[in-house]
Design an enzyme around this catalytic site. Structure first.
Site, mmCIF file in Angstrom:
data_model
loop_
_atom_site.group_PDB
_atom_site.id
_atom_site.type_symbol
_atom_site.label_atom_id
_atom_site.label_comp_id
_atom_site.label_asym_id
_atom_site.label_seq_id
_atom_site.Cartn_x
_atom_site.Cartn_y
_atom_site.Cartn_z
ATOM 1 C CD GLU A 84 -2.975 1.138 2.220
ATOM 2 O OE1 GLU A 84 -3.407 0.038 2.597
ATOM 3 O OE2 GLU A 84 -3.420 2.220 2.642
ATOM 4 C CE LYS A 280 -6.434 -1.250 5.299
ATOM 5 N NZ LYS A 280 -5.586 -0.398 4.451
ATOM 6 C CG ASP A 296 0.216 -16.409 11.712
ATOM 7 O OD1 ASP A 296 -0.486 -15.710 10.977
ATOM 8 O OD2 ASP A 296 -0.142 -17.529 12.134
ATOM 9 C CG HIS A 393 -3.949 7.578 0.184
ATOM 10 N ND1 HIS A 393 -3.441 6.831 1.205
ATOM 11 C CD2 HIS A 393 -4.625 6.723 -0.608
ATOM 12 C CE1 HIS A 393 -3.806 5.586 1.050
ATOM 13 N NE2 HIS A 393 -4.521 5.491 -0.058
HETATM 14 C C1 MEV Z 1 -5.805 3.414 4.744
HETATM 15 O O1 MEV Z 1 -5.173 2.198 4.394
HETATM 16 C C2 MEV Z 1 -5.852 3.558 6.228
HETATM 17 C C3 MEV Z 1 -6.637 4.769 6.722
HETATM 18 O O2 MEV Z 1 -7.949 4.761 6.180
HETATM 19 C C4 MEV Z 1 -6.676 4.660 8.231
HETATM 20 C C5 MEV Z 1 -7.606 5.649 8.896
HETATM 21 O O3 MEV Z 1 -8.575 6.111 8.284
HETATM 22 O O4 MEV Z 1 -7.345 5.928 10.091
HETATM 23 C C6 MEV Z 1 -5.988 6.039 6.292
#
Ligand code: MEV
Length: 440
Positions: A84, A280, A296, A393
């Site tokens: 990513e 996430k 793992d 991003h």
């Molecule tokens: C993207 O992989 C992860 C984010 O969406 C985490 C978040 O929103 O805190 C940027």
């Protein structure tokens, strides 16, 4: 259709069969793609092939580093494996931000691992409890030949406990076993010991003279480690005076920044939709280190998400506290990691990662990994509450889009320049390339 017996074929035959069945129009091209990712060193390739089954080739992921990461006063070069874009960049940015504000801090709270023997026993629970107490020592002794080596390293079986689950399911019990597996993740060790305990338990019950026939008829359902390890826990945090949260790039007063960070975490405590994305983001960092060190990541993820629900509601794993004008951002997470055994010493890049980290103990790796998770979350929230996520991003994603349109180096250079001041989107990049190409 590929018939049975596929796994018995040689790798070359498997590939031939596969391309014939699935890519009949361009079989040789597809065969070339598959083979082009083989390692040139045949022995090395054989080792990769043998990590799994029906292996055809290797699937590359980028391997990057956070070159300078300050944790507990030491500097680490942290390896990260992720596909990513912007994950490594975000970790680097957070590392740089906190470098001059005391760096990251971490401590390991506990390292206990867990395994269970699940079984059905028909009789009075008090009778079973008495029988277990009488035989606990013998069960312990029975595992000795298996745990001897681990004990020499300071680990082994810590405790055995009988858990009565009969109110939830008729006649259902568990033998809860706790372990210290030192620097190993220890899955194989735990499962071997559990299976041996289960066998002995069955035997002891069967041979118990005071039990009637029905009581002798124990049914072992299964013996398996638990990936939920709430007592294999690490805490990590960053902290500073609110006034120190100044950075021209934040484009925001420190008080407001701290307040928005606090609110952002609050939202992830209240709302499962936000909490899932929030967590996430933490795993973007954690998984990348876990993968790079041959650990793992599925186990680590499963455990982390379960821990996020430990109070009966899924919520943020990180916390913001603002007390006496001090900003503290922290993460508490169970991480069952190893620095010996498994893939950690077999995969040449996992080995390299551990060397890069100066051959850490499992506890040290727990701290580094958790701190990178915190750094990742700080980076994501920082962007979200200031410029928005898409700015950074999409800049990182720009190269992916350019590659998608087959841009040459010259076009890439011009695009990187052009999009310094423009919003990146798939369409905008397509239009930009069109103008470039039409012009020529
Ligand atoms: C993207 O992989 C992860 C984010 O969406 C985490 C978040 O929103 O805190 C940027």
């Amino acid at each position: 259709m590929i018939s049975s017996g596929f796994s018995k074929l040689s790798k070359e035959k498997k590939i031939d069969l596969l391309v014939e069945n699935h890519f009949s129009n361009n079989a040789s091209e597809m065969k070339h793609v598959i083979e082009s990712f083989w390692h040139e060193d045949k022995l090395q390739q054989k080792q990769f092939d043998e990590f799994s089954e029906n292996t055809l080739t290797n699937f590359y992921f980028p391997y990057g580093v956070v070159p300078t990461f300050k944790l507990n006063g030491n500097h680490y070069c942290v390896p990260m494996v992720t596909e990513e874009s912007s994950v490594v960049a975000a970790a680097c940015r957070s590392a740089k931000f906190w470098e001059t504000r005391g760096g990251f801090h971490a401590k390991v709270v506990g390292t206990k691992k867990v395994g269970q023997v699940h079984f059905i026993w028909k009789g009075e629970s008090q009778k079973l409890k008495g029988f277990f107490d009488l035989n606990k020592k013998e069960l312990f002794e029975h595992t000795r030949p298996l745990t001897e080596n681990m004990e020499k390293r300071g680990g082994g079986v810590l405790d055995l406990e009988l858990v009565d689950k009969t109110t939830e399911e008729k006649n259902y019990y568990q033998m809860m076993v706790t372990f210290n597996t030192c620097d190993a993740m220890g899955a194989n060790f735990i499962n071997t010991v559990l299976e041996s305990i289960a066998k002995k338990w069955e035997e002891l019950i069967l041979n118990e003279a005071s039990f009637i026939e029905e009581e002798k008829d124990v049914l072992i359902i299964m013996s398996i480690l638990s990936n939920y390890t709430p007592d294999c826990l690490v805490k990590t945090w960053v902290e500073c005076e609110i006034d120190e949260l100044t950075d021209p790039k934040l484009e925001m007063a420190p008080q407001l920044f701290a307040h928005k960070m606090e609110l952002a975490v609050k939202v992830a405590e209240l709302d499962i939709f936000r909490a899932t994305t929030h967590n996430k983001g933490i795993f973007n960092g954690i998984d990348a280190v876990v993968l790079a060190t041959g650990n793992d990541f599925r186990a680590v993820e499963a455990c982390g998400h379960a821990y996020a629900s430990r109070e009966g509601k899924y919520k943020s794993l990180t916390k913001v506290e603002i007390v006496n004008n001090k900003f503290r951002f922290s993460l508490e997470i169970p991480l069952s990691l190893g620095t010996v055994g498994g893939l950690t010493r077999l995969h040449p890049l996992a080995k390299l990662s551990l060397k890069l980290l100066k051959n850490p103990s499992a506890e040290e790796l727990m701290m580094v990994t958790a701190a990178i998770g915190l750094a990742q979350n700080f980076g994501a929230l920082r962007s979200l509450v200031t410029s928005g996520i898409q700015k950074g991003h999409m800049k990182m994603h720009l190269l992916n889009i350019l590659n998608h349109f087959g841009a040459c180096d010259e076009e890439k250079k011009k695009a990187l320049d052009f999009f310094k001041e423009q919003t990146v989107s798939f369409k905008a990049v397509q239009d930009f390339l069109k103008t470039q190409r039409d012009y020529h």
